[in-house]
Scaffold this active site. Structure first.
Site, PDB file in Angstrom:
ATOM      1  N   CYS A  78      59.134  -8.447   2.174  1.00 18.69           N
ATOM      2  CA  CYS A  78      60.129  -8.347   1.099  1.00 18.69           C
ATOM      3  C   CYS A  78      59.645  -8.975  -0.218  1.00 18.69           C
ATOM      4  O   CYS A  78      58.789  -8.407  -0.874  1.00 18.69           O
ATOM      5  CB  CYS A  78      61.453  -8.942   1.560  1.00 18.69           C
ATOM      6  SG  CYS A  78      62.813  -8.427   0.521  1.00 18.69           S
ATOM      7  N   HIS A 166      62.763  -5.957   6.579  1.00 21.91           N
ATOM      8  CA  HIS A 166      62.729  -7.201   7.368  1.00 21.91           C
ATOM      9  C   HIS A 166      62.492  -6.895   8.850  1.00 21.91           C
ATOM     10  O   HIS A 166      63.423  -6.485   9.538  1.00 21.91           O
ATOM     11  CB  HIS A 166      64.050  -7.953   7.206  1.00 21.91           C
ATOM     12  CG  HIS A 166      64.203  -8.547   5.847  1.00 21.91           C
ATOM     13  ND1 HIS A 166      63.746  -9.799   5.528  1.00 21.91           N
ATOM     14  CD2 HIS A 166      64.721  -8.032   4.712  1.00 21.91           C
ATOM     15  CE1 HIS A 166      63.987 -10.047   4.259  1.00 21.91           C
ATOM     16  NE2 HIS A 166      64.579  -8.988   3.728  1.00 21.91           N
ATOM     17  N   GLU A 168      62.160  -8.962  11.155  1.00 19.79           N
ATOM     18  CA  GLU A 168      62.721 -10.014  12.004  1.00 19.79           C
ATOM     19  C   GLU A 168      64.176  -9.763  12.386  1.00 19.79           C
ATOM     20  O   GLU A 168      64.675 -10.349  13.321  1.00 19.79           O
ATOM     21  CB  GLU A 168      62.585 -11.382  11.318  1.00 19.79           C
ATOM     22  CG  GLU A 168      63.406 -11.596  10.049  1.00 19.79           C
ATOM     23  CD  GLU A 168      62.771 -11.023   8.788  1.00 19.79           C
ATOM     24  OE1 GLU A 168      61.847 -10.197   8.901  1.00 19.79           O
ATOM     25  OE2 GLU A 168      63.217 -11.390   7.683  1.00 19.79           O
ATOM     26  N   GLY A 222      74.619 -33.865  25.822  1.00 18.11           N
ATOM     27  CA  GLY A 222      74.223 -32.587  25.225  1.00 18.11           C
ATOM     28  C   GLY A 222      72.829 -32.161  25.666  1.00 18.11           C
ATOM     29  O   GLY A 222      72.089 -32.934  26.289  1.00 18.11           O
ATOM     30  N   SER A 225      69.432 -34.174  23.809  1.00 18.80           N
ATOM     31  CA  SER A 225      69.044 -35.509  24.272  1.00 18.80           C
ATOM     32  C   SER A 225      68.601 -35.458  25.740  1.00 18.80           C
ATOM     33  O   SER A 225      67.686 -36.182  26.143  1.00 18.80           O
ATOM     34  CB  SER A 225      70.166 -36.524  24.050  1.00 18.80           C
ATOM     35  OG  SER A 225      71.300 -36.215  24.816  1.00 18.80           O
TER      36      SER A 225
END
Ligand code: XMP
Length: 508
Positions: A78, A166, A168, A222, A225
């Site tokens: 782009c 794009h 992606e 979580g 960690s």
């Protein structure tokens, strides 16, 4: 490790390019276009990202291409494509109409290595205001759409490729093939960035770095960690000392069950019951930001006191991930969108510990892949995000142990219900909110005047934007009945149907 360097010109899609490259098991790093790292021999290729700028603007970003263009394989996307065309003497100007959305490649040079396996008609995703009207001499067109003649080109005699669309984004249907062509055929990458490989190298490096030192790490329940702790413990075993604080604001039974899972994983973890301390600093506090600050400060005090008990600790382990790292050195500077309250956990300087952050190169989905490879239970890996201040910001108004208890029961029925109905993994985040009002109801022959709860379930990718989930009516009916019948003190259940923006996910 073979590396692709992505130079970021400020596009909203830059991180997506990186994730798509890594999905092909090729390691890549994002760097601002004006802070190019040393290009060691591990660097196999470079990608230029898009940008919100026009390359004709006076303040358009200008990269130093020494050692890149003509030396290394280069894929310019782009803005990158427009910049290179203009740099070579071509003409880039504002399109007659801005080109956003779907387009199809009508002509393809299938002998070009970048276009291998991409068939005519392939759908691509365009998002640009400028267009390349004329290419410089020596630039050869490799694909076109009906309205964009120079949709892709190669500079003759160089491994320099450029595309206007794009690759992606999900809507560029052959984007993965195109990236594969670039990474494997053009750059010669061996696709060795696998979870197993990452684990082996990281554990090896952690051993070398930490030696016999002690590390302290705060577990939150979580994913980040937990994965960080398991990696460090693979390297140094019980020299890793984990601390898991019960702030009294977790989900029902969460402290006990997560602590048990940590121990099952072989982590050296100390559970600290600090419920009363948190309840006492929260007493009478109604302002959401004050609650967050009080919780953050109390957490630091508790953690600090515990960490001091571990004599001679030299390191502090943290589950920092790549988006946080990129954010702190981005082209645009730290993002405005990060709320201060999302960083409750910072630790005081005087602890004088050095940081060890084994996940700082990973995206969230990679952390999950690594976690699975490490054998961490799906229950921990796949869990919904949960805010650091926990239920305190889902109890509107002041927090009391009694309100926490009511909300834990409601939340438990909702979350367990989602699991039982097979809906949990379809929802990005869910929870219940205790409202600061009472409403009239009738139970048996009696009139009641009790609390109202709201349920919230959202779909999202990263929490920055979200939409409410269209949960089935019969499921909602069941959950509502169960809550009202089983949770004393609640006589009304509502469902939050607001999207973010303009609402937020949490109510406080
Ligand atoms: P909002 O409410 O801003 O939430 O739409 C976006 C995501 O962030 C979480 N969140 C927090 N996480 N400390 C945290 O650790 C906080 O103070 C906090 N506030 C919101 C929220 O749960 C959602 O996932």
């Amino acid at each position: 490790m073979e590396t692709i360097i992505i130079l970021d010109f400020g596009s909203q899609y830059t991180q997506l390019i990186a994730r798509k490259i890594r999905e092909q098991n090729v390691y890549c790093e994002i760097h601002p276009y004006n802070k190019i790292p040393v290009l060691t021999e591990n660097v196999k290729g470079v990608v230029f990202s898009g940008s919100p700028y026009s390359c004709n603007a006076a303040d358009a970003p200008v990269p130093n291409m020494e050692g890149i263009k003509g030396t290394l394989p280069l894929l310019a996307v782009c803005y990158g494509a427009q910049y290179l065309a203009k740099w070579g003497g071509g003409r880039v100007q504002q399109s007659a109409s801005r080109e956003y959305g779907r387009a199809n490649l009508t002509t393809i040079d299938s002998s070009n290595p970048l276009m291998k396996g991409i068939s005519s008609g392939s759908q691509v995703w365009m998002s640009h205001g400028d267009t390349i009207e004329q290419l410089p001499e020596g630039y050869r067109v490799i694909c076109s759409t009906e309205s964009v003649k120079n949709a892709g080109y190669q500079i003759e005699g160089e491994q320099t490729y450029a595309i206007q669309f794009h690759p992606e984004v999900h809507h560029s249907l052959d984007g993965t093939t195109l990236l594969h062509n670039f990474l494997v055929d053009i750059c010669g990458c061996h696709q060795e960035w696998t979870p197993q490989n990452f684990i082996e190298t990281t554990v090896h490096d952690l051993r070398a770095k930490l030696g016999n030192d002690k590390v302290v790490l705060g577990l939150s329940g979580g994913v980040d960690s937990t994965v960080a702790a398991v990696l460090i413990s693979r390297a140094i075993g019980d020299q890793l000392h984990c601390i898991f604080v019960d702030n009294g604001l977790l989900r029902k039974n969460e402290f006990e069950s997560v602590l048990a899972s940590y121990r099952d994983m072989g982590l050296n973890v100390k559970g600290v019951d600090a419920k009363e301390r948190f309840y006492s600093v929260l007493a009478g506090v109604t302002d959401p930001e004050k609650k967050r600050k009080a919780i953050g400060k109390t957490f630091i005090d508790v953690f600090d006191a515990e960490a001091k008990l571990i004599t001679d600790a030299r390191w502090l382990g943290q589950g920092t991930i790549y988006p946080d790292v990129i954010e702190s050195s981005s082209v645009k500077g730290p993002s405005q969108t990060i709320k201060s309250h999302h960083n409750v956990g910072g630790l005081p300087d005087y602890m004088k510990l050095q940081l060890v952050e084994p996940l700082r190169l990973l995206f969230k989905d990679e952390v999950r892949r690594i976690g699975r490879q490490l054998g961490i239970k799906e229950e921990l890996i796949g869990r919904h995000p949960f805010p650091g201040p926990g239920l305190a910001i889902r109890i509107l108004g002041d927090v009391t142990p009694e309100k926490v208890h009511i909300l834990q029961e409601v939340d438990h029925i909702f979350i367990q219900g989602l699991r039982d109905a097979g809906l949990y993994d379809k929802v990005w985040q869910a929870g219940a909110i205790l409202l600061p009002i009472q409403s009239v109801g009738v139970m048996g022959d009696e009139r009641t005047y009790e609390r109202v709860v709201a349920l919230r379930a959202v779909e999202s990718v990263d929490g920055m934007t979200a939409d409410w989930c269209h949960l089935p009516y019969d499921f909602m009916a069941r959950i509502s009945n169960e809550i009202i019948n089983h949770v004393r003190g609640v006589n009304r259940v509502c469902y939050d149907i607001s999207s973010k923006p303009p609402a937020t996910i949490e109510w406080e």
